[in-house]
Design a protein around this motif. Structure first.
Motif, PDB file in Angstrom:
ATOM      1  N   UNK A  56       3.400  -6.321   1.945  1.00 16.02           N
ATOM      2  CA  UNK A  56       2.035  -6.503   1.462  1.00 16.02           C
ATOM      3  C   UNK A  56       1.930  -7.233   0.144  1.00 16.02           C
ATOM      4  N   UNK A  57       2.993  -7.861  -0.309  1.00 16.99           N
ATOM      5  CA  UNK A  57       2.966  -8.550  -1.607  1.00 16.99           C
ATOM      6  C   UNK A  57       2.019  -9.751  -1.552  1.00 16.99           C
ATOM      7  N   UNK A  58       1.120  -9.911  -2.530  1.00 17.57           N
ATOM      8  CA  UNK A  58       0.124 -10.985  -2.480  1.00 17.57           C
ATOM      9  C   UNK A  58       0.713 -12.384  -2.590  1.00 17.57           C
ATOM     10  N   UNK A  59       1.930 -12.527  -3.123  1.00 21.54           N
ATOM     11  CA  UNK A  59       2.527 -13.860  -3.247  1.00 21.54           C
ATOM     12  C   UNK A  59       3.169 -14.336  -1.953  1.00 21.54           C
ATOM     13  N   UNK A  60       3.292 -13.433  -0.972  1.00 23.61           N
ATOM     14  CA  UNK A  60       4.023 -13.755   0.249  1.00 23.61           C
ATOM     15  C   UNK A  60       3.084 -13.860   1.444  1.00 23.61           C
ATOM     16  N   UNK A  61       3.194 -14.963   2.167  1.00 23.38           N
ATOM     17  CA  UNK A  61       2.369 -15.160   3.356  1.00 23.38           C
ATOM     18  C   UNK A  61       2.923 -14.397   4.549  1.00 23.38           C
ATOM     19  N   UNK A  62       4.233 -14.203   4.584  1.00 21.15           N
ATOM     20  CA  UNK A  62       4.865 -13.464   5.671  1.00 21.15           C
ATOM     21  C   UNK A  62       6.217 -12.954   5.205  1.00 21.15           C
ATOM     22  N   UNK A  63       6.664 -11.885   5.837  1.00 19.31           N
ATOM     23  CA  UNK A  63       7.989 -11.324   5.569  1.00 19.31           C
ATOM     24  C   UNK A  63       8.730 -11.240   6.894  1.00 19.31           C
ATOM     25  N   UNK A  74      19.038   0.864  10.786  1.00 24.38           N
ATOM     26  CA  UNK A  74      18.223  -0.215  10.219  1.00 24.38           C
ATOM     27  C   UNK A  74      17.037  -0.545  11.117  1.00 24.38           C
ATOM     28  N   UNK A  75      17.274  -0.704  12.404  1.00 23.28           N
ATOM     29  CA  UNK A  75      16.199  -1.065  13.337  1.00 23.28           C
ATOM     30  C   UNK A  75      15.101  -0.006  13.334  1.00 23.28           C
ATOM     31  N   UNK A  76      15.481   1.238  13.341  1.00 21.34           N
ATOM     32  CA  UNK A  76      14.501   2.333  13.332  1.00 21.34           C
ATOM     33  C   UNK A  76      13.684   2.309  12.045  1.00 21.34           C
ATOM     34  N   UNK A  77      14.329   2.072  10.925  1.00 24.45           N
ATOM     35  CA  UNK A  77      13.613   2.029   9.651  1.00 24.45           C
ATOM     36  C   UNK A  77      12.618   0.875   9.620  1.00 24.45           C
ATOM     37  N   UNK A  78      13.000  -0.265  10.155  1.00 28.53           N
ATOM     38  CA  UNK A  78      12.117  -1.436  10.154  1.00 28.53           C
ATOM     39  C   UNK A  78      10.847  -1.179  10.954  1.00 28.53           C
ATOM     40  N   UNK A  79      10.907  -0.311  11.926  1.00 27.49           N
ATOM     41  CA  UNK A  79       9.728  -0.002  12.738  1.00 27.49           C
ATOM     42  C   UNK A  79       8.619   0.618  11.905  1.00 27.49           C
ATOM     43  N   UNK A  80       8.957   1.144  10.738  1.00 34.83           N
ATOM     44  CA  UNK A  80       7.954   1.731   9.862  1.00 34.83           C
ATOM     45  C   UNK A  80       7.184   0.714   9.047  1.00 34.83           C
ATOM     46  N   UNK A  81       7.481  -0.569   9.249  1.00 31.98           N
ATOM     47  CA  UNK A  81       6.782  -1.646   8.539  1.00 31.98           C
ATOM     48  C   UNK A  81       6.206  -2.612   9.575  1.00 31.98           C
TER      49      UNK A  81
END
Length: 269
Positions: A56-63, A74-81
């Motif tokens: 959600x950083x305002x300087x970034x258009x996409x992550x 790692x894959x499971x943690x990424x699902x939280x974003x």
């Protein structure tokens, strides 16, 4: 090792097509879109630090997070974003290949490349890395972490820093080449493109940010072997003398002084 013909095949834009002329007044790029790319391999215990800083950083258009064949959570943690784009594949292919996948998927005008194993990083650090490019003060920014090698801190540039912002056109036709490079040859390859284009560099001090060393992740001896393998990969992309020449060329491109007034509000840490 890159030969001259290899360098021509990288597809980098012609000299001068990306960088402004030396001494050109800063150009406001506050409307530029920055794509953030994070490469991760078994970083479930650490990656949340960087995800919380960029999400959600305002300087970034996409992550974009490239999950490079992780076998942990790692894959499971990424699902939280859910707002973060995830690229996953198996088996593990190494950081350079992961970078190529992220770069190929990015849609921004600039690419912010970040390591997944940072600690102490905040949203303010991400903004500081973007500021020199957004303000037009430099075409590239590179971080200088608290635990960058002492020699790098002394001379004021970490040549192998994994945290940097670069123009997307610099990499537009280099993805296929990166897919064929050694696992840890990405930074040396990108440095070569930066020096060939003569892009001005801003060094961004991150006084509270550390990257977790490999010996902490996998143990002393395995970590030492991994560190030596990283050095070996750099020498496979460039000869030892080529690395020295590249580092000297990068130092000549560093802009000294203070980044001018920000074009976007400064974030708190």
């Amino acid at each position: 090792m890159l030969t001259e013909s290899d360098k021509r095949r990288t597809g980098a834009a012609p000299r001068g097509s990306v960088a402004p002329a030396d001494g050109e007044p800063p150009t406001d790029r506050s409307g530029a879109r920055i794509s953030c790319i994070v490469c991760a391999y078994n970083e479930a215990d650490r990656i949340r630090h960087i995800l919380d800083a960029v999400h959600g950083h305002p300087a970034l258009a996409e992550v974009i997070v490239v999950n490079d064949g992780s076998t942990d959570a790692t894959e499971h943690l990424l699902a939280g974003y859910p707002d973060i784009q995830v690229i996953s594949y198996a088996p593990n292919r190494g950081k350079t290949y992961a970078l190529s996948r992220g770069i190929g998927a990015a849609r921004g005008d600039y690419l912010m490349l970040l390591d997944a194993d940072l600690t102490g990083v905040t949203a303010a650090d991400i903004q500081a890395l973007a500021d020199p490019v957004i303000s037009g003060w430099a075409r590239v920014s590179i971080s200088l972490r608290r635990n960058s090698l002492a020699i790098y801190r002394r001379i004021g540039l970490d040549f192998v820093s994994g945290e940097r912002v670069i123009p997307a056109p610099l990499m537009s036709e280099a993805v296929a080449t990166m897919e064929q490079l050694p696992r840890w040859g990405g930074e040396a390859f990108i440095n070569d493109l930066i020096t060939r284009q003569g892009l001005s560099i801003a060094v961004v001090d991150w006084p509270m940010v550390f990257n977790v060393r490999k010996y902490t992740k996998v143990g002393r001896w395995r970590g030492m072997i991994a560190e030596l393998a990283m050095m070996g990969d750099a020498f496979r992309v460039l000869s030892p003398w080529g690395v020295v020449r590249q580092n000297l060329a990068l130092l000549k491109l560093v802009r000294r002084g203070t980044v001018p007034a920000r074009t976007s509000p400064r974030l708190g840490g």
